[in-house]
Design a protein around this motif. Structure first.
Motif, PDB file in Angstrom:
ATOM      1  N   GLY A   1      -9.791  -1.178  23.278  1.00 50.07           N
ATOM      2  CA  GLY A   1      -8.580   0.341  23.117  1.00 50.07           C
ATOM      3  C   GLY A   1      -8.762   0.522  21.444  1.00 50.07           C
ATOM      4  O   GLY A   1      -8.362   0.786  21.370  1.00 50.07           O
ATOM      5  N   ILE A   2      -8.776  -1.246  20.403  1.00 48.78           N
ATOM      6  CA  ILE A   2      -9.015  -1.554  19.499  1.00 48.78           C
ATOM      7  C   ILE A   2     -10.510  -1.516  18.481  1.00 48.78           C
ATOM      8  O   ILE A   2     -10.675  -1.413  17.455  1.00 48.78           O
ATOM      9  CB  ILE A   2      -8.299  -2.737  19.172  1.00 48.78           C
TER      10      ILE A   2
ATOM     11  N   THR B   1       1.528  -5.190  17.480  1.00 51.67           N
ATOM     12  CA  THR B   1       0.550  -5.019  16.392  1.00 51.67           C
ATOM     13  C   THR B   1      -0.929  -5.004  17.888  1.00 51.67           C
ATOM     14  O   THR B   1      -1.121  -3.995  16.820  1.00 51.67           O
ATOM     15  CB  THR B   1       0.017  -6.860  16.263  1.00 51.67           C
ATOM     16  N   VAL B   2      -0.645  -5.243  19.005  1.00 47.37           N
ATOM     17  CA  VAL B   2      -1.888  -4.219  19.950  1.00 47.37           C
ATOM     18  C   VAL B   2      -1.587  -3.267  20.206  1.00 47.37           C
ATOM     19  O   VAL B   2      -2.000  -2.324  20.146  1.00 47.37           O
ATOM     20  CB  VAL B   2      -1.717  -5.343  21.210  1.00 47.37           C
TER      21      VAL B   2
ATOM     22  N   VAL C   1      -7.558  -4.010  25.977  1.00 49.01           N
ATOM     23  CA  VAL C   1      -6.942  -4.218  25.183  1.00 49.01           C
ATOM     24  C   VAL C   1      -7.683  -3.974  23.598  1.00 49.01           C
ATOM     25  O   VAL C   1      -8.089  -3.079  23.037  1.00 49.01           O
ATOM     26  CB  VAL C   1      -6.111  -5.142  24.936  1.00 49.01           C
TER      27      VAL C   1
ATOM     28  N   ARG D   1      -4.293 -13.777  16.392  1.00 49.97           N
ATOM     29  CA  ARG D   1      -3.041 -14.634  16.859  1.00 49.97           C
ATOM     30  C   ARG D   1      -2.137 -13.421  18.135  1.00 49.97           C
ATOM     31  O   ARG D   1      -1.228 -14.306  19.328  1.00 49.97           O
ATOM     32  CB  ARG D   1      -1.335 -14.747  16.401  1.00 49.97           C
ATOM     33  N   ALA D   2      -2.282 -11.731  18.075  1.00 49.04           N
ATOM     34  CA  ALA D   2      -1.242 -10.675  18.617  1.00 49.04           C
ATOM     35  C   ALA D   2      -2.377 -11.129  20.636  1.00 49.04           C
ATOM     36  O   ALA D   2      -1.567 -11.536  21.618  1.00 49.04           O
ATOM     37  CB  ALA D   2      -1.106 -10.033  18.162  1.00 49.04           C
ATOM     38  N   LEU D   3      -3.259 -11.228  20.114  1.00 49.49           N
ATOM     39  CA  LEU D   3      -4.179 -11.464  21.213  1.00 49.49           C
ATOM     40  C   LEU D   3      -3.494 -12.079  22.423  1.00 49.49           C
ATOM     41  O   LEU D   3      -3.702 -12.963  23.587  1.00 49.49           O
ATOM     42  CB  LEU D   3      -5.618 -10.930  21.619  1.00 49.49           C
TER      43      LEU D   3
ATOM     44  N   GLN E   1      -6.316   3.646  17.442  1.00 47.56           N
ATOM     45  CA  GLN E   1      -7.461   3.939  18.561  1.00 47.56           C
ATOM     46  C   GLN E   1      -7.594   5.214  18.775  1.00 47.56           C
ATOM     47  O   GLN E   1      -8.514   5.906  18.297  1.00 47.56           O
ATOM     48  CB  GLN E   1      -8.186   2.930  18.044  1.00 47.56           C
ATOM     49  N   ALA E   2      -6.371   4.946  19.755  1.00 42.86           N
ATOM     50  CA  ALA E   2      -7.180   7.023  20.332  1.00 42.86           C
ATOM     51  C   ALA E   2      -6.845   8.369  20.434  1.00 42.86           C
ATOM     52  O   ALA E   2      -6.925   8.202  20.868  1.00 42.86           O
ATOM     53  CB  ALA E   2      -5.891   6.349  21.476  1.00 42.86           C
TER      54      ALA E   2
ATOM     55  N   GLU F   1       6.202  -8.708  18.999  1.00 41.54           N
ATOM     56  CA  GLU F   1       5.417  -8.285  17.326  1.00 41.54           C
ATOM     57  C   GLU F   1       4.239  -8.954  18.012  1.00 41.54           C
ATOM     58  O   GLU F   1       3.442  -7.959  17.337  1.00 41.54           O
ATOM     59  CB  GLU F   1       5.788 -10.086  16.585  1.00 41.54           C
ATOM     60  N   ALA F   2       4.070  -9.240  18.751  1.00 38.55           N
ATOM     61  CA  ALA F   2       2.257  -9.380  19.855  1.00 38.55           C
ATOM     62  C   ALA F   2       1.988  -7.818  20.013  1.00 38.55           C
ATOM     63  O   ALA F   2       1.263  -7.279  19.589  1.00 38.55           O
ATOM     64  CB  ALA F   2       2.417 -10.656  20.224  1.00 38.55           C
ATOM     65  N   VAL F   3       3.232  -7.662  21.535  1.00 36.47           N
ATOM     66  CA  VAL F   3       2.134  -6.457  21.325  1.00 36.47           C
ATOM     67  C   VAL F   3       2.473  -5.124  20.345  1.00 36.47           C
ATOM     68  O   VAL F   3       2.082  -4.450  20.845  1.00 36.47           O
ATOM     69  CB  VAL F   3       3.509  -5.897  23.004  1.00 36.47           C
TER      70      VAL F   3
ATOM     71  N   GLN G   1       8.988 -12.808  19.067  1.00 36.94           N
ATOM     72  CA  GLN G   1       7.077 -13.380  18.742  1.00 36.94           C
ATOM     73  C   GLN G   1       6.937 -12.432  19.942  1.00 36.94           C
ATOM     74  O   GLN G   1       4.985 -12.073  19.849  1.00 36.94           O
ATOM     75  CB  GLN G   1       6.959 -14.201  18.812  1.00 36.94           C
ATOM     76  N   GLY G   2       6.740 -11.883  20.956  1.00 38.37           N
ATOM     77  CA  GLY G   2       5.296 -11.655  22.321  1.00 38.37           C
ATOM     78  C   GLY G   2       5.844 -10.363  21.472  1.00 38.37           C
ATOM     79  O   GLY G   2       4.906  -9.052  21.844  1.00 38.37           O
TER      80      GLY G   2
ATOM     81  N   ALA H   1      -2.758  -0.592  16.821  1.00 41.89           N
ATOM     82  CA  ALA H   1      -4.240  -0.711  17.333  1.00 41.89           C
ATOM     83  C   ALA H   1      -4.431   0.346  17.804  1.00 41.89           C
ATOM     84  O   ALA H   1      -5.818   1.297  17.726  1.00 41.89           O
ATOM     85  CB  ALA H   1      -4.644  -1.795  17.116  1.00 41.89           C
ATOM     86  N   MET H   2      -4.301   0.229  19.658  1.00 37.71           N
ATOM     87  CA  MET H   2      -4.124   1.147  20.458  1.00 37.71           C
ATOM     88  C   MET H   2      -4.423   2.381  19.908  1.00 37.71           C
ATOM     89  O   MET H   2      -4.821   3.332  20.330  1.00 37.71           O
ATOM     90  CB  MET H   2      -4.262   0.215  21.462  1.00 37.71           C
TER      91      MET H   2
ATOM     92  N   GLU I   1       0.959  -1.373   0.015  1.00 38.59           N
ATOM     93  CA  GLU I   1      -0.062  -0.072  -0.166  1.00 38.59           C
ATOM     94  C   GLU I   1       0.711   1.504   0.238  1.00 38.59           C
ATOM     95  O   GLU I   1       0.230   2.132  -0.071  1.00 38.59           O
ATOM     96  CB  GLU I   1      -0.808  -0.329   1.247  1.00 38.59           C
TER      97      GLU I   1
ATOM     98  N   ARG J   1      -3.538 -11.487  12.315  1.00 36.35           N
ATOM     99  CA  ARG J   1      -2.653 -11.493  12.881  1.00 36.35           C
ATOM    100  C   ARG J   1      -3.029 -10.559  14.397  1.00 36.35           C
ATOM    101  O   ARG J   1      -2.148 -11.140  15.419  1.00 36.35           O
ATOM    102  CB  ARG J   1      -2.341 -10.121  12.059  1.00 36.35           C
ATOM    103  N   MET J   2      -4.324  -9.716  14.495  1.00 36.27           N
ATOM    104  CA  MET J   2      -4.804  -9.593  15.644  1.00 36.27           C
ATOM    105  C   MET J   2      -4.933 -10.605  16.735  1.00 36.27           C
ATOM    106  O   MET J   2      -4.741 -10.691  17.873  1.00 36.27           O
ATOM    107  CB  MET J   2      -5.769  -8.794  15.302  1.00 36.27           C
TER     108      MET J   2
ATOM    109  N   THR K   1      -1.209 -14.388  22.211  1.00 37.78           N
ATOM    110  CA  THR K   1       0.186 -14.296  22.372  1.00 37.78           C
ATOM    111  C   THR K   1       0.534 -13.891  23.975  1.00 37.78           C
ATOM    112  O   THR K   1       0.783 -14.123  24.779  1.00 37.78           O
ATOM    113  CB  THR K   1       1.281 -14.182  21.086  1.00 37.78           C
ATOM    114  N   LEU K   2      -0.547 -12.593  24.277  1.00 36.47           N
ATOM    115  CA  LEU K   2      -0.021 -12.093  25.355  1.00 36.47           C
ATOM    116  C   LEU K   2      -1.339 -12.232  26.663  1.00 36.47           C
ATOM    117  O   LEU K   2      -0.467 -12.642  27.384  1.00 36.47           O
ATOM    118  CB  LEU K   2      -0.839 -10.490  24.611  1.00 36.47           C
TER     119      LEU K   2
END
Lengths: 236, 85
Positions: free
Chosen positions: B11-12, A123-124, B8, B53-55, A131-132, A119-121, A116-117, A127-128, A27, B50-51, B57-58
């Motif tokens: 927040g999304i 991603t989350v 979480v 999966r991330a959730l 959004q905020a 990566e997950a943090v 990988q953790g 998004a947060m 994109e 993806r999301m 994992t956390l």
């Protein structure tokens, strides 16, 4: 940011390679097909596909303001503490968004296997934060300095591979890495005229190959099977 | 744990008021069942999962940290699949 030209066996492969080297998503990039390539006849006259990618409109994202940084820091702190870890979070602006540095004791579980953790943090948190704040700034995360250390390690591996490739006159394969780390390897050696780099393999096995410049395929590949990536293709 | 997931998710999503997290436990461990507004399901699952999966994992990391197994189930309005993954 600059443009990147890469080649591949097909246009799709060339695009993937170019995007990886440029560190862009589809994109974010404008894609120009320079040469659709040709399979040739029995491998004779086969040409690889070549594409050029340029960053689309230079991403007019302004650097995050102090409030965005503060909001992001607060969200990251809350998240980490709700997960049961005690850590501090420092934020700063980057070229494309913001960077959140999570520091503390005993963060191994949060970092996860092969990061990988993190990566997950990431991603989350992105998004947060999006959004905020309503911003689309890129959110980057490091935890306990893991990614910084990996970056140094990968750069060192790449330099060592380059020395070996030149000394032995042959291609050296680095271990498999994710796109982020492969990019570190490519950029580390981008300024070294003695070697060229490209990526090879798919999925979990994808890795960087370092070879001495000018060794590989001649400019007009006469008889080689079309599988072989071209040298200027440093194609990610 | 429920608190973490609610934090979480609120927040999304676009409709934080519609976030519901139900906590129960079965032989596999603690199960958190997540329900969000239909228009937010895509966000919670993310591109290519993806999301979600991330959730997971956390939640897993936080669970291990707290000494328990925690599973996350996301209700997507479709018939239940095997929810254990």
């Amino acid at each position: 940011m600059r443009e990147v030209v890469a080649s591949g066996r097909t246009v799709e492969e060339a695009i993937a390679a170019a995007l990886e080297r440029a560190g862009l998503t589809r994109e974010e990039a404008e894609i120009h097909v320079l040469d659709e390539g040709s399979r040739g006849v029995f491998g004779l006259g086969a040409r690889e596909a070549r594409v050029r990618v340029v960053p689309r409109a230079q991403l007019p994202e302004e650097p995050p303001d102090a409030r965005t940084l503060a909001t992001a820091t607060e969200i990251a702190r809350t998240l980490v503490s709700k997960m049961g870890f005690s850590a501090s979070v420092l934020a700063h602006a980057t070229e494309r968004g913001l960077f959140l540095d999570v520091q503390g004791e005993d963060l191994g579980l949060l970092i996860g296997r092969r990061g990988q953790g993190i990566e997950a943090v990431e991603t989350v948190l992105s998004a947060m934060v999006h959004q905020a704040t309503g911003s689309r700034a890129e959110v980057e995360v490091d935890i306990g300095g893991y990614r910084a250390r990996r970056r140094q390690h990968v750069a060192e591996l790449a330099r060592r591979a380059a020395r070996r490739a030149v000394a032995q006159g042959k291609a050296v394969h680095l271990p498999p890495m994710d796109a982020r780390e492969r990019r570190v390897a490519h950029t580390t050696l981008a300024g070294d005229p003695k070697v060229t780099t490209r990526s090879e393999g798919t999925g979990e096995a994808r890795h960087v190959v370092v070879e001495p410049t000018g060794r590989a395929v001649p400019a007009r590949p006469a008889r080689r099977p079309p599988r072989r990536p071209q040298p200027q293709g440093r194609g990610a | 744990m429920r608190d973490l997931v609610e934090y979480v998710l609120r927040g999304i999503v676009a409709r934080p008021d519609q976030v519901q997290v139900e906590e129960s436990s079965d032989d596999r461990g603690t199960v958190l069942r997540v329900r969000v507004a239909p228009e937010d399901v895509g966000k919670v699952i993310g591109r290519g999962g993806r999301m979600a999966r991330a959730l997971r994992t956390l939640v897993r990391a936080a669970g291990v940290r707290g000494g328990r197994v925690v599973l996350l189930e996301i209700e997507d309005g479709r018939p239940r699949r095997d929810a254990s993954r």
